[in-house]
Design a protein around this motif. Structure first.
Motif, mmCIF file in Angstrom:
data_model
loop_
_atom_site.group_PDB
_atom_site.id
_atom_site.type_symbol
_atom_site.label_atom_id
_atom_site.label_comp_id
_atom_site.label_asym_id
_atom_site.label_seq_id
_atom_site.Cartn_x
_atom_site.Cartn_y
_atom_site.Cartn_z
ATOM 1 N N TYR A 1 -3.603 6.807 0.912
ATOM 2 C CA TYR A 1 -2.380 6.376 0.236
ATOM 3 C C TYR A 1 -2.408 6.792 -1.233
ATOM 4 O O TYR A 1 -3.474 6.991 -1.824
ATOM 5 N N ASN B 1 0.857 12.083 -5.260
ATOM 6 C CA ASN B 1 1.796 11.253 -4.503
ATOM 7 C C ASN B 1 1.870 11.742 -3.055
ATOM 8 O O ASN B 1 2.905 12.201 -2.570
ATOM 9 N N ASN C 1 3.719 4.319 9.655
ATOM 10 C CA ASN C 1 4.773 5.239 9.241
ATOM 11 C C ASN C 1 6.037 4.897 10.034
ATOM 12 O O ASN C 1 5.979 4.163 11.025
ATOM 13 N N ILE D 1 -6.504 5.280 6.333
ATOM 14 C CA ILE D 1 -5.165 5.337 5.761
ATOM 15 C C ILE D 1 -5.314 5.854 4.337
ATOM 16 O O ILE D 1 -5.921 5.195 3.486
ATOM 17 N N PHE E 1 -9.483 2.469 3.795
ATOM 18 C CA PHE E 1 -8.332 2.713 2.927
ATOM 19 C C PHE E 1 -8.794 3.649 1.813
ATOM 20 O O PHE E 1 -9.753 3.339 1.095
ATOM 21 N N LYS F 1 7.055 2.656 3.898
ATOM 22 C CA LYS F 1 6.473 3.338 5.050
ATOM 23 C C LYS F 1 5.571 2.409 5.850
ATOM 24 O O LYS F 1 5.610 2.391 7.075
ATOM 25 N N MET F 2 4.750 1.643 5.160
ATOM 26 C CA MET F 2 3.769 0.791 5.820
ATOM 27 C C MET F 2 4.124 -0.670 5.618
ATOM 28 O O MET F 2 4.533 -1.065 4.530
ATOM 29 N N PRO G 1 -7.645 5.837 -1.492
ATOM 30 C CA PRO G 1 -6.628 6.176 -2.494
ATOM 31 C C PRO G 1 -6.759 7.618 -2.970
ATOM 32 O O PRO G 1 -7.858 8.176 -3.024
ATOM 33 N N GLY H 1 0.020 11.104 1.173
ATOM 34 C CA GLY H 1 -0.663 10.154 2.024
ATOM 35 C C GLY H 1 -0.608 10.583 3.478
ATOM 36 O O GLY H 1 0.270 11.365 3.874
ATOM 37 N N LEU I 1 0.820 -1.205 0.000
ATOM 38 C CA LEU I 1 0.000 0.000 0.000
ATOM 39 C C LEU I 1 0.861 1.264 0.000
ATOM 40 O O LEU I 1 0.643 2.182 -0.794
ATOM 41 N N CYS I 2 1.828 1.326 0.899
ATOM 42 C CA CYS I 2 2.760 2.464 0.988
ATOM 43 C C CYS I 2 4.164 1.909 1.144
ATOM 44 O O CYS I 2 4.705 1.886 2.265
#
Length: 324
Positions: free
Chosen positions: A232, A216, A194, A230, A210, A182-183, A212, A218, A178-179
């Motif tokens: 992202y 770019n 994070n 979250i 979640f 970071k995730m 989107p 999040g 997903l990230c």
């Protein structure tokens, strides 16, 4: 690191949500940073940044507010309200969550974002939530809404891809992707959201969303223990409108439009994803896929309720040969 302890019920009841407000906040963050992550985003910035800067120059207090609300490590909470997730909401409905924040709560939230005292004249202002809602309305109307139909297709396409991966590989793999960087799923119900040294939070029974966005950007947010989100960035292959270059020889062989569909199928994609990526109509994409299927260049499979297409070995050989 910052991580969440997520209960089984929360994970099982989680869902993907498309949020016009989250898309607008991410657009505001991109305008604020004035840097684009890919050619499509840089072209959007070139078109929208002068008007955005003129808008803030006309309202200096709004400019101060934006700089304070978008902190170096944390956003002011009233900039990023958590979506409800109960039904699809319009931007106008969602932005009310910003506007109705108590003015007395705004300055303490800004202090968290800036990591210290909030300067004047922000500290004395009594209409900061209303002002921030006005900035978001401008960003939505002038920079997001004109392109919302395409953005929405991209967001929906990303959701299809994520849910397909979830069905194929499970939660751990889906969350790790997903990230990236970071995730990641830590096991035992722990999700790293994070890399920062924040204390852990526990979500047990609340709704996990979640969300989107195409820029770019999040962030994470939560509304007590009831729900958390979250936000992202869509995968780069979806957000970059330029897409892969269609080799001239392949375009001559198949036709540019059909070749444009084929070159994007190195990884499985749905019809709606291909519509978003190519800009072609649903009927046109469907006809191209039928020809490619009949020619043995692509195959299709089902992931939940979605039908996904990808190269066969013959399709992969053809695309790669024409790139050489």
């Amino acid at each position: 690191m910052g991580w969440w302890q997520i209960g089984t019920d929360s994970l099982a009841g989680s869902r993907f949500v498309v949020s016009p407000l989250a898309e607008t906040v991410a657009a505001l963050q991109t305008l604020h940073a004035a840097t684009g992550a890919h050619p499509g985003e840089r072209a959007w910035l070139a078109a929208c940044l002068p008007a955005y800067r003129a808008r803030l120059a006309a309202e200096p207090l709004d400019a101060l507010l934006v700089r304070a609300a978008i902190g170096p490590t944390w956003n002011a909470d009233f900039l990023t309200p958590t979506p409800t997730g109960d039904r699809e909401r319009s931007f106008e409905e969602e932005v009310e969550a910003v506007r109705v924040v108590e003015p007395a709560d705004a300055v303490p939230q800004l202090e968290v974002a800036v990591g210290g005292p909030v300067p004047e004249p922000l500290r004395s202002a009594r209409d900061l939530p209303h002002r921030l809602a006005g900035v978001l309305e401008w960003v939505w109307r002038e920079t997001v809404l004109p392109d919302w139909a395409r953005r929405r297709r991209v967001l929906e396409a990303d959701v299809v891809a994520r849910t397909a991966q979830l069905a194929r590989d499970g939660w751990a793999a889906a969350l790790d992707e997903l990230c990236p960087g970071k995730m990641r799923w830590l096991g035992d119900g722990r999700l790293q959201v994070n890399p920062r040294a924040y204390p852990p939070r526990r979500f047990d029974g609340g709704r996990l969303l979640f969300v989107p966005v195409t820029p770019n950007k999040g962030w994470v947010s939560w509304e007590g223990s009831e729900r958390s989100a979250i936000v992202y960035a869509c995968s780069g292959a979806l957000t970059d409108a330029t897409g892969p270059v269609v080799p001239e020889a392949l375009g001559a062989l198949l036709g540019t439009a059909r070749a444009g569909v084929l070159v994007r199928l190195e990884s499985p994609k749905s019809t709606s994803q291909l519509v978003a990526l190519t800009g072609q109509g649903l009927g046109s994409v469907g006809r191209h896929l039928k020809v490619l299927l009949d020619a043995g260049l692509v195959r299709r499979g089902r992931a939940g309720r979605s039908v996904l297409y990808e190269w066969t070995e013959a399709g992969a050989v053809l695309v790669r040969a024409r790139k050489g």
